[in-house]
Design a protein around this motif. Structure first.
Motif, PDB file in Angstrom:
ATOM      1  N   GLY A 331      50.175   5.846 109.000  1.00 20.51           N
ATOM      2  CA  GLY A 331      51.411   5.185 109.420  1.00 20.51           C
ATOM      3  C   GLY A 331      52.281   4.650 108.306  1.00 20.51           C
ATOM      4  N   GLN A 332      51.988   4.966 107.030  1.00 18.87           N
ATOM      5  CA  GLN A 332      52.847   4.488 105.946  1.00 18.87           C
ATOM      6  C   GLN A 332      54.110   5.340 105.812  1.00 18.87           C
ATOM      7  OE1 GLN A 332      49.448   4.278 102.918  1.00 18.87           O
ATOM      8  NE2 GLN A 332      50.660   2.514 102.305  1.00 18.87           N
ATOM      9  N   PHE A 333      53.952   6.667 105.814  1.00 17.46           N
ATOM     10  CA  PHE A 333      55.105   7.573 105.668  1.00 17.46           C
ATOM     11  C   PHE A 333      54.974   8.732 106.655  1.00 17.46           C
ATOM     12  CE2 PHE A 333      54.196   5.816 101.388  1.00 17.46           C
ATOM     13  CZ  PHE A 333      55.334   5.043 101.237  1.00 17.46           C
ATOM     14  N   PRO A 334      55.035   8.471 107.972  1.00 14.36           N
ATOM     15  CA  PRO A 334      54.928   9.556 108.951  1.00 14.36           C
ATOM     16  C   PRO A 334      56.268  10.252 109.152  1.00 14.36           C
ATOM     17  CG  PRO A 334      55.172   7.498 110.090  1.00 14.36           C
ATOM     18  CD  PRO A 334      55.182   7.158 108.615  1.00 14.36           C
ATOM     19  N   TYR A 335      56.237  11.354 109.917  1.00  9.75           N
ATOM     20  CA  TYR A 335      57.479  11.949 110.392  1.00  9.75           C
ATOM     21  C   TYR A 335      58.122  10.996 111.409  1.00  9.75           C
ATOM     22  CZ  TYR A 335      56.037  16.405 108.288  1.00  9.75           C
ATOM     23  OH  TYR A 335      55.668  17.384 107.412  1.00  9.75           O
ATOM     24  N   SER A 336      59.346  11.298 111.808  1.00  8.72           N
ATOM     25  CA  SER A 336      60.097  10.379 112.661  1.00  8.72           C
ATOM     26  C   SER A 336      59.449  10.187 114.026  1.00  8.72           C
ATOM     27  CB  SER A 336      61.532  10.876 112.833  1.00  8.72           C
ATOM     28  OG  SER A 336      61.549  12.165 113.429  1.00  8.72           O
ATOM     29  N   GLY A 338      56.267   9.796 114.544  1.00 12.73           N
ATOM     30  CA  GLY A 338      55.103   8.928 114.408  1.00 12.73           C
ATOM     31  C   GLY A 338      53.818   9.723 114.332  1.00 12.73           C
ATOM     32  N   GLY A 339      52.817   9.299 115.127  1.00 13.78           N
ATOM     33  CA  GLY A 339      51.565  10.042 115.235  1.00 13.78           C
ATOM     34  C   GLY A 339      50.706  10.049 113.986  1.00 13.78           C
ATOM     35  N   TYR A 340      50.893   9.105 113.046  1.00 11.91           N
ATOM     36  CA  TYR A 340      50.112   9.058 111.797  1.00 11.91           C
ATOM     37  C   TYR A 340      50.198  10.381 111.027  1.00 11.91           C
ATOM     38  CZ  TYR A 340      48.172   4.981 114.148  1.00 11.91           C
ATOM     39  OH  TYR A 340      48.026   3.794 114.800  1.00 11.91           O
ATOM     40  N   THR A 341      51.395  10.972 111.020  1.00  7.80           N
ATOM     41  CA  THR A 341      51.605  12.267 110.364  1.00  7.80           C
ATOM     42  C   THR A 341      51.976  12.076 108.894  1.00  7.80           C
ATOM     43  OG1 THR A 341      53.860  12.170 111.256  1.00  7.80           O
ATOM     44  CG2 THR A 341      52.254  13.498 112.458  1.00  7.80           C
ATOM     45  N   ASP A 342      51.241  11.246 108.182  1.00  7.60           N
ATOM     46  CA  ASP A 342      51.564  10.954 106.784  1.00  7.60           C
ATOM     47  C   ASP A 342      51.288  12.148 105.874  1.00  7.60           C
ATOM     48  OD1 ASP A 342      51.756   7.645 106.665  1.00  7.60           O
ATOM     49  OD2 ASP A 342      50.497   8.426 108.264  1.00  7.60           O
ATOM     50  N   ILE A 343      50.200  12.883 106.127  1.00  5.40           N
ATOM     51  CA  ILE A 343      49.825  14.035 105.307  1.00  5.40           C
ATOM     52  C   ILE A 343      49.851  15.267 106.205  1.00  5.40           C
ATOM     53  CG2 ILE A 343      48.031  15.081 103.890  1.00  5.40           C
ATOM     54  CD1 ILE A 343      47.071  12.292 103.171  1.00  5.40           C
ATOM     55  N   ASP A 344      50.697  16.219 105.852  1.00  6.53           N
ATOM     56  CA  ASP A 344      50.857  17.451 106.623  1.00  6.53           C
ATOM     57  C   ASP A 344      50.500  18.626 105.723  1.00  6.53           C
ATOM     58  OD1 ASP A 344      51.470  19.266 108.566  1.00  6.53           O
ATOM     59  OD2 ASP A 344      53.639  19.095 108.349  1.00  6.53           O
ATOM     60  N   LEU A 345      49.436  19.345 106.050  1.00  3.60           N
ATOM     61  CA  LEU A 345      49.024  20.510 105.273  1.00  3.60           C
ATOM     62  C   LEU A 345      49.751  21.750 105.786  1.00  3.60           C
ATOM     63  CD1 LEU A 345      45.213  19.751 105.097  1.00  3.60           C
ATOM     64  CD2 LEU A 345      46.956  19.253 103.379  1.00  3.60           C
ATOM     65  N   ALA A 346      50.005  22.700 104.884  1.00  2.00           N
ATOM     66  CA  ALA A 346      50.769  23.897 105.233  1.00  2.00           C
ATOM     67  C   ALA A 346      50.253  25.081 104.439  1.00  2.00           C
ATOM     68  CB  ALA A 346      52.261  23.681 104.960  1.00  2.00           C
ATOM     69  N   VAL A 347      50.493  26.284 104.983  1.00  2.00           N
ATOM     70  CA  VAL A 347      50.095  27.537 104.334  1.00  2.00           C
ATOM     71  C   VAL A 347      51.282  28.482 104.369  1.00  2.00           C
ATOM     72  CG1 VAL A 347      48.589  29.554 104.499  1.00  2.00           C
ATOM     73  CG2 VAL A 347      47.645  27.284 104.903  1.00  2.00           C
ATOM     74  N   ASP A 348      51.512  29.205 103.270  1.00  2.00           N
ATOM     75  CA  ASP A 348      52.541  30.245 103.246  1.00  2.00           C
ATOM     76  C   ASP A 348      52.070  31.391 102.351  1.00  2.00           C
ATOM     77  OD1 ASP A 348      52.829  29.330 100.665  1.00  2.00           O
ATOM     78  OD2 ASP A 348      54.977  28.927 100.811  1.00  2.00           O
ATOM     79  N   GLU A 349      53.020  32.227 101.940  1.00  6.20           N
ATOM     80  CA  GLU A 349      52.672  33.381 101.115  1.00  6.20           C
ATOM     81  C   GLU A 349      52.083  32.994  99.760  1.00  6.20           C
ATOM     82  OE1 GLU A 349      55.913  34.528 103.969  1.00  6.20           O
ATOM     83  OE2 GLU A 349      55.466  32.826 102.668  1.00  6.20           O
ATOM     84  N   SER A 357      54.099  11.600 101.138  1.00  8.11           N
ATOM     85  CA  SER A 357      54.920  10.737 100.306  1.00  8.11           C
ATOM     86  C   SER A 357      54.038   9.660  99.681  1.00  8.11           C
ATOM     87  CB  SER A 357      56.050  10.088 101.106  1.00  8.11           C
ATOM     88  OG  SER A 357      56.941   9.388 100.247  1.00  8.11           O
ATOM     89  N   THR A 358      54.604   8.953  98.701  1.00  7.88           N
ATOM     90  CA  THR A 358      53.873   7.912  97.977  1.00  7.88           C
ATOM     91  C   THR A 358      54.777   6.693  97.800  1.00  7.88           C
ATOM     92  OG1 THR A 358      54.595   8.699  95.804  1.00  7.88           O
ATOM     93  CG2 THR A 358      52.599   9.684  96.716  1.00  7.88           C
ATOM     94  N   ASN A 359      54.165   5.588  97.406  1.00  7.49           N
ATOM     95  CA  ASN A 359      54.958   4.395  97.108  1.00  7.49           C
ATOM     96  C   ASN A 359      55.874   4.631  95.912  1.00  7.49           C
ATOM     97  OD1 ASN A 359      53.938   2.755  99.174  1.00  7.49           O
ATOM     98  ND2 ASN A 359      52.123   2.249  97.973  1.00  7.49           N
TER      99      ASN A 359
END
Length: 471
Positions: A331-336, A338-349, A357-359
Motif C-alpha cells: 500500500g505504499q505505491f499501488p496503482y490507482s 489499490g489492491g496492494y499493487t506496489d510491485i507488478d512483475l511483467a514479461v515481454d520479448e 516505486s521507491t521513496n
C-alpha cells in the motif's frame, strides 16, 4: 303511627350509646314532608370506601405503578429509582452501544455525501471542459488536389482562384486576408500541434518489435464463480517447461488474506468450462495481482513484504528468493485502484521486469530488468509518471505502457517509456474496460495479446505494433 316511629328511633338511639354514640337529624325534604335520619358507628368497620373506590381502583393504581417502573427502566432516568427497581447494567450498555453505532453511521453518511458532492463537481467540470473543447472546431486539412478557396481573393466570375503549392507566400501585409474561420479559436501553439499531428503518417504494422499502435476489443473467456474472484491473475507461460505445454493456462484468485492456490487448465477451452487439471498449493502467500509465468516458474511477491519468489512448477518448490531493493510494498505505491499493487512483475520479448516505486523516486514508476534465475536487478530506469496516477502498466519490447483508468468504459493507454532510449512520452491509444473494474493487465509476447482481469471476468486483447519512431 307517628308516635310508634318516634319510639323506635329513640330505642335505637339508646341502644347505640355503648357503641360510640349516634346522631339524630330531622328536617323537611324537597316535597315539604318531615324526614328523620340518624347515624350510628359501625361495630366492625373502621371506615367506609370512598366514592368511586373499591377493588377496581386499587388494581388500576397497581398497574400504573408497574407501568411507571417499566418506563423508568427503558429511559434509564431517575424516575425508575423512585418508582421501581433500577434498570440492569446490560440494558444501559446495549443502549449506549446502539447510540454510538448510530452516531458512527451518521458520520459515515456525512462523509459519503461529501464524496458524492465532490464527484458531482468533478463531473460538472469535465462536462464543461468537454463542451468547451467541442465548441472549438479544429482546422480541416485540404483534400489532395482540391484548391484552397478564399472569398476575399475570388475573381469577378465567381470561381475561386487556386493557390498553387509552388507559388510563393503572399506578402506579410496580405496574410490577414487569407484565413480559415476555424483557426480563430484557441492558441497558435495548439493549432500548430494539431497540424503536425495530422501530417504524421500512420505507422505500419510489423511482425517484430515495435511501438504499440492498436489494442483490439476485449474477448471474454470466463467469469469467476464467487467473491474470491473479483480480482485475480490469469496467464500463460511464453516459454513453458515440461511437463506443461504452451496452451496451459494458470489462474490465481487474489481476494483474501492468505492466497496460496494456483489452478492449472489444459487450455483456454477448459478454462472457460471451469475444469482445472492441476491445483498447486504455494508455500508462501501471494500479494496482489502482480504475478507472472516465465520459463516454467511462477514469479510473485510474498505477502506483506518486498520479497520476490520464484516458484518452480515442475518441482513444486521455491527455487529463488530476493528482496527488491528499496521497493514500496503493501500500500505504499499501488496503482490507482489499490489492491496492494506496489510491485507488478511483467514479461515481454526481452525478459522479466519489475514495475514499482521507491521513496527515493518519490512515487514515480521505476522499471527494473531482473535476472530470471536469481531475481537480481540487472538495470533500472526511473520514469516521469507517478505510479498512483495510473490504473495499471505492462511491458512490450522493452517499453513501459500505462493505462489511464480502471473503471472508465473507454479509456486510453496514456504514457510510454522506452528503456532503450531512456525517454518517455504521452500517447493516446484507445483501451476498453468492458466490465468497469480492471485490476490486472499483462502482456504475452508469444500470442501478442494482453491478458486482463476485469471485475470477475478473464478477458484478452489483441495488440498491433508499429515500427519504432525515431526521435
Amino acid at each position: 303511627m307517628l308516635l310508634q316511629a318516634v319510639v323506635c328511633v329513640l330505642c335505637l338511639f339508646a341502644g347505640t350509646q355503648g357503641q360510640g354514640g349516634a346522631t339524630f337529624w330531622r328536617g323537611n325534604d324537597r316535597s315539604g314532608r318531615c324526614q328523620y335520619s340518624f347515624t350510628v358507628d359501625s361495630p366492625t368497620e373502621a371506615s367506609c370506601a370512598t366514592v368511586g373506590g373499591g377493588p377496581e381502583v386499587e388494581t388500576l393504581r397497581s398497574r400504573l405503578t408497574v407501568l411507571e417502573a417499566l418506563v423508568s427502566r427503558l429511559v434509564g432516568g431517575e424516575t425508575g429509582s423512585r418508582s421501581g427497581p433500577a434498570p440492569p447494567p446490560g440494558l444501559q450498555n446495549a443502549y449506549r452501544e446502539v447510540m454510538g453505532e448510530k452516531a458512527q453511521l451518521q458520520r459515515e453518511k456525512d462523509r459519503l455525501e461529501r464524496q458524492v458532492q465532490e464527484l458531482q463537481q468533478r463531473m460538472e467540470d469535465l462536462r464543461q471542459e468537454a463542451e468547451r473543447l467541442r465548441s472549438r472546431p479544429c482546422a480541416q486539412p485540404a483534400r489532395p488536389g482540391s484548391p484552397q478557396q478564399n472569398s476575399s481573393l475570388q475573381p469577378a466570375s465567381g470561381e475561386s482562384a487556386p493557390i498553387r503549392s509552388g507559388s510563393p507566400d503572399p506578402p506579410r501585409e496580405d496574410r490577414s486576408s487569407i484565413s480559415d474561420p476555424a483557426w480563430h479559436y484557441g492558441s497558435p501553439g495548439y493549432q500548430e500541434l494539431k497540424a503536425e499531428v495530422t501530417e504524421v503518417p500512420a505507422p505500419e504494422e510489423t511482425t517484430g518489435c515495435g511501438e504499440l499502435v492498436v489494442v483490439g476489443d476485449p474477448v471474454t473467456h470466463r467469469k469467476a464463480d464467487s467473491i474470491s474472484g473479483k480480482y485475480g491473475v490469469w496467464m500463460q507461460d511464453p516459454e513453458p517447461m515440461a511437463p506443461y505445454a504452451p496452451d496451459t493456462v494458470w489462474r490465481i484468485d487474489t481476494v483474501g488474506a492468505d492466497i496460496r492456490q494456483i489452478f492449472g487448465y489444459e487450455d483456454l477451452d477448459q478454462l472457460s468450462r471451469g475444469f482445472p487439471t492441476k491445483v498447486l498449493l504455494l508455500p508462501e502467500a501471494v500479494e496482489s495481482t502482480g504475478a507472472v509465468l516465465y520459463r516454467g516458474s511462477l514469479y510473485y511477491q510474498r505477502r506483506r513484504s518486498r520479497t520476490l519468489l520464484r516458484y518452480d512448477l515442475a518441482s513444486e518448490s521455491i527455487a529463488a528468493r530476493r528482496d527488491l531493493p528499496h521497493a514500496g510494498f503493501h500500500g505504499q505505491f499501488p496503482y490507482s485502484w489499490g489492491g496492494y499493487t506496489d510491485i507488478d512483475l511483467a514479461v515481454d520479448e526481452q525478459g522479466l521486469w519489475a514495475i514499482y516505486s521507491t521513496n527515493k523516486a518519490k512515487g514515480a514508476i521505476v522499471v527494473s530488468q531482473l535476472n530470471p534465475h536469481s531475481l537480481e536487478v540487472e538495470r533500472s530506469w526511473e520514469t516521469n509518471i507517478r505510479k498512483t496516477s495510473v490504473a495499471n502498466a505492462f511491458m512490450i519490447c522493452g517499453q513501459l505502457y500505462t493505462v489511464a483508468s480502471y473503471t472508465a468504459l473507454n479509456t486510453t493507454i496514456n504514457y510510454t517509456y522506452d528503456t532503450a532510449t531512456g525517454r518517455g512520452k504521452e500517447i493516446s491509444v484507445p483501451f476498453r474496460n468492458r466490465y468497469r473494474y480492471n485490476s490486472m493487465i499483462d502482456y504475452n509476447p508469444v500470442n501478442r495479446q494482453l491478458f486482463a482481469w476485469d471485475n470477475y471476468h478473464m478477458v484478452s486483447y489483441t495488440v498491433k505494433l508499429g515500427r519504432m519512431q525515431t526521435p
